[in-house]
Design an enzyme around this catalytic site. Structure first.
Site, PDB file in Angstrom:
ATOM      1  N   CYS A  66      38.553  25.315  31.779  1.00 36.54           N
ATOM      2  CA  CYS A  66      38.167  26.423  32.656  1.00 36.54           C
ATOM      3  C   CYS A  66      38.561  27.765  32.051  1.00 36.54           C
ATOM      4  CB  CYS A  66      38.831  26.247  34.019  1.00 36.54           C
ATOM      5  SG  CYS A  66      38.533  27.609  35.151  1.00 36.54           S
ATOM      6  N   CYS A  69      41.733  30.980  33.986  1.00 35.56           N
ATOM      7  CA  CYS A  69      43.115  31.328  33.629  1.00 35.56           C
ATOM      8  C   CYS A  69      43.278  31.251  32.121  1.00 35.56           C
ATOM      9  CB  CYS A  69      44.111  30.363  34.288  1.00 35.56           C
ATOM     10  SG  CYS A  69      44.126  30.410  36.090  1.00 35.56           S
ATOM     11  N   CYS A 143      41.755  23.530  41.629  1.00 38.29           N
ATOM     12  CA  CYS A 143      42.165  24.862  41.182  1.00 38.29           C
ATOM     13  C   CYS A 143      43.503  25.252  41.817  1.00 38.29           C
ATOM     14  CB  CYS A 143      41.099  25.876  41.553  1.00 38.29           C
ATOM     15  SG  CYS A 143      41.522  27.583  41.128  1.00 38.29           S
ATOM     16  N   GLN A 243      41.141  43.269  48.285  1.00 37.34           N
ATOM     17  CA  GLN A 243      42.217  42.908  47.375  1.00 37.34           C
ATOM     18  C   GLN A 243      42.301  41.387  47.274  1.00 37.34           C
ATOM     19  OE1 GLN A 243      43.869  44.936  45.425  1.00 37.34           O
ATOM     20  NE2 GLN A 243      43.132  46.857  46.312  1.00 37.34           N
ATOM     21  N   PHE A 270      37.930  56.733  46.541  1.00 38.98           N
ATOM     22  CA  PHE A 270      37.486  55.366  46.252  1.00 38.98           C
ATOM     23  C   PHE A 270      38.087  54.444  47.321  1.00 38.98           C
ATOM     24  CE2 PHE A 270      37.838  57.632  42.188  1.00 38.98           C
ATOM     25  CZ  PHE A 270      36.572  57.501  41.668  1.00 38.98           C
ATOM     26  N   ASP A 338      42.109  55.046  43.868  1.00 38.15           N
ATOM     27  CA  ASP A 338      42.004  53.615  43.570  1.00 38.15           C
ATOM     28  C   ASP A 338      40.634  53.350  42.946  1.00 38.15           C
ATOM     29  OD1 ASP A 338      42.300  50.901  43.388  1.00 38.15           O
ATOM     30  OD2 ASP A 338      42.057  50.502  45.521  1.00 38.15           O
ATOM     31  N   CYS A 364      43.278  49.138  37.989  1.00 35.59           N
ATOM     32  CA  CYS A 364      43.067  47.769  37.506  1.00 35.59           C
ATOM     33  C   CYS A 364      42.783  47.758  36.014  1.00 35.59           C
ATOM     34  CB  CYS A 364      41.931  47.097  38.273  1.00 35.59           C
ATOM     35  SG  CYS A 364      40.343  47.947  38.150  1.00 35.59           S
TER      36      CYS A 364
END
Length: 407
Positions: A66, A69, A143, A243, A270, A338, A364
């Site tokens: 996968c 991650c 998962c 979030q 934002f 943001d 981010c």
């Protein structure tokens, strides 16, 4: 030929030097010696010759295939240190010396939103995440990052794929856990027609979905897909940003509220559906600015029926093309930013020439954050505090919150 890993890239690949130049190595850690076949400058499946003491057994059985991650082979303490260093190094590259004060990591099985891919097969359907560096879809029934409620929708997603995916196409399912259950926003499927509408509406009923939309059209809204922001409860538009974890949201909200304490008027730029706006309205008047009018409408509806909140105004505005100007910014005691991954270069440019003294920046993307931080420091701001909020555990994704002040 063995390769020694020097460090990790920003995508969490190991970096080594070989006769062919720089080599990127998947699932490797600094200090390790690895071997493997190099293809296009990368070793996708390395053999570990000498392991790092930070190496651990990946908790998820899907990890090697996968692509969701990339760091489950590393200890939690290593991952936290590495994410802090990515932020500190991005700032250092701009000549800014700063240390991450704290790291707030969400626990396993806490992600409340995710995007699955669905494809039709000869035997039915295949729903999962994309494999690492591939467009192959991998099923992930066990998962370790998603809330169990999201995994429980996999039968519904498989059924929807059979109903609505084209033979060669791929459907994207954006899942969000609301207070009323899971909502699904599907895109990329067949065009809507009466028979498909009826079949999907029946599917939503059979699998108890709170809400189902298809290519932007609401098929079933069986219960309001409510989210709570402070004392307000709102119903965001289908697929709207939220979030990633409740724990991460709480950490960010706590940071923002503390950093703006004492402000009477705050601009939330934002603003989305009001993640910060509505909790901030417990103590201040807030003006929310966001490019998507439907998000602001949902926020406003929730604010109007909530108890104990001060005035919340809002404005639909593209802050990339029309940032708030200095005379507008000067109306506020504090501003919260943001932005998406591109950062807020235009808006920061206007803040730089304003009289604003208190700015909270949620990011981010450490690289665009460092770019904007450099501009702020050039005009007299100080970077008072920065934390990492890791809602994307075991991934290379990094989120942070910072406070800037100036006299």
């Amino acid at each position: 030929m063995p390769y020694e890993i020097e460090r990790l890239s920003v995508h969490a690949d190991g970096i080594a030097q070989g006769a062919e130049g720089r080599v990127y190595v998947a699932m490797a850690l600094p200090g390790e010696v690895v071997d493997g076949t190099v293809e296009a400058g990368r070793i996708a499946a390395p053999s570990i010759v000498t392991a790092s003491p930070e190496r651990v057994k990946a908790p998820c059985p899907h990890y090697r295939a996968c692509g969701g991650c990339v760091l489950q082979h590393a200890s939690n303490s290593f991952v936290e240190r590495w994410k802090a260093e990515v932020v500190e190094n991005a700032l250092a590259a701009r000549g800014i010396a700063a240390q991450v004060r704290a790291i707030e990591t969400s626990p396993p099985l806490s992600r409340r939103r995710a995007s699955f891919s669905g494809r039709r097969t000869k035997k039915g359907s295949l729903v999962g995440f994309h494999a690492r560096a591939s467009d192959t879809v991998v099923e992930v029934p066990n998962c370790q990052i998603l809330r169990p409620e999201l995994l429980a929708t996999l039968p519904a997603l498989n059924a929807a794929t059979v109903l609505g995916a084209s033979r060669k196409g791929e459907v994207s399912f954006a899942l969000t856990l609301s207070e009323a259950g899971v909502e699904v926003a599907a895109t990329g499927g067949k065009d809507m027609e009466p028979a498909l509408f009826q079949d999907l509406a029946r599917l939503a009923e059979e699998h108890d979905l709170a809400r189902l939309s298809w290519n932007g059209e609401t098929i079933a809204a069986r219960r309001p897909a409510l989210q709570s922001f402070g004392p307000a409860r709102i119903t965001p538009p289908p697929g709207a940003f939220l979030q990633a974890t409740a724990e991460g949201e709480a950490a960010l909200v706590a940071f923002v509220r503390k950093a703006t304490a004492g402000a009477n008027k705050i601009a939330d730029l934002f603003a989305g559906c009001g993640t910060f706006t509505l909790p901030l309205a417990l103590g201040a008047e807030v003006h929310a600015v966001e490019g998507e009018a439907d998000m602001l409408a949902a926020m406003d509806k929730g604010w109007r029926v909530a108890q104990g909140l001060k005035k919340v105004s809002h404005e639909a505005r593209d802050l990339f093309r029309r940032p708030l100007l200095p005379d507008e910014i000067n109306r506020y005691d504090a501003v919260v930013l943001d932005p998406p991954r591109a950062g807020a270069e235009a808006q920061v440019g206007e803040i730089a020439t304003s009289n604003l003294a208190n700015l909270v920046y949620v990011s981010c993307n450490p690289v665009t954050f460092a770019r904007d931080a450099e501009r702020l420091l050039q005009v007299g701001f100080a970077l008072d505090d920065v934390i990492v909020v890791d809602q994307f555990r075991w991934s290379a994704h990094i989120e942070l919150a910072a406070r800037f002040t100036r006299a």
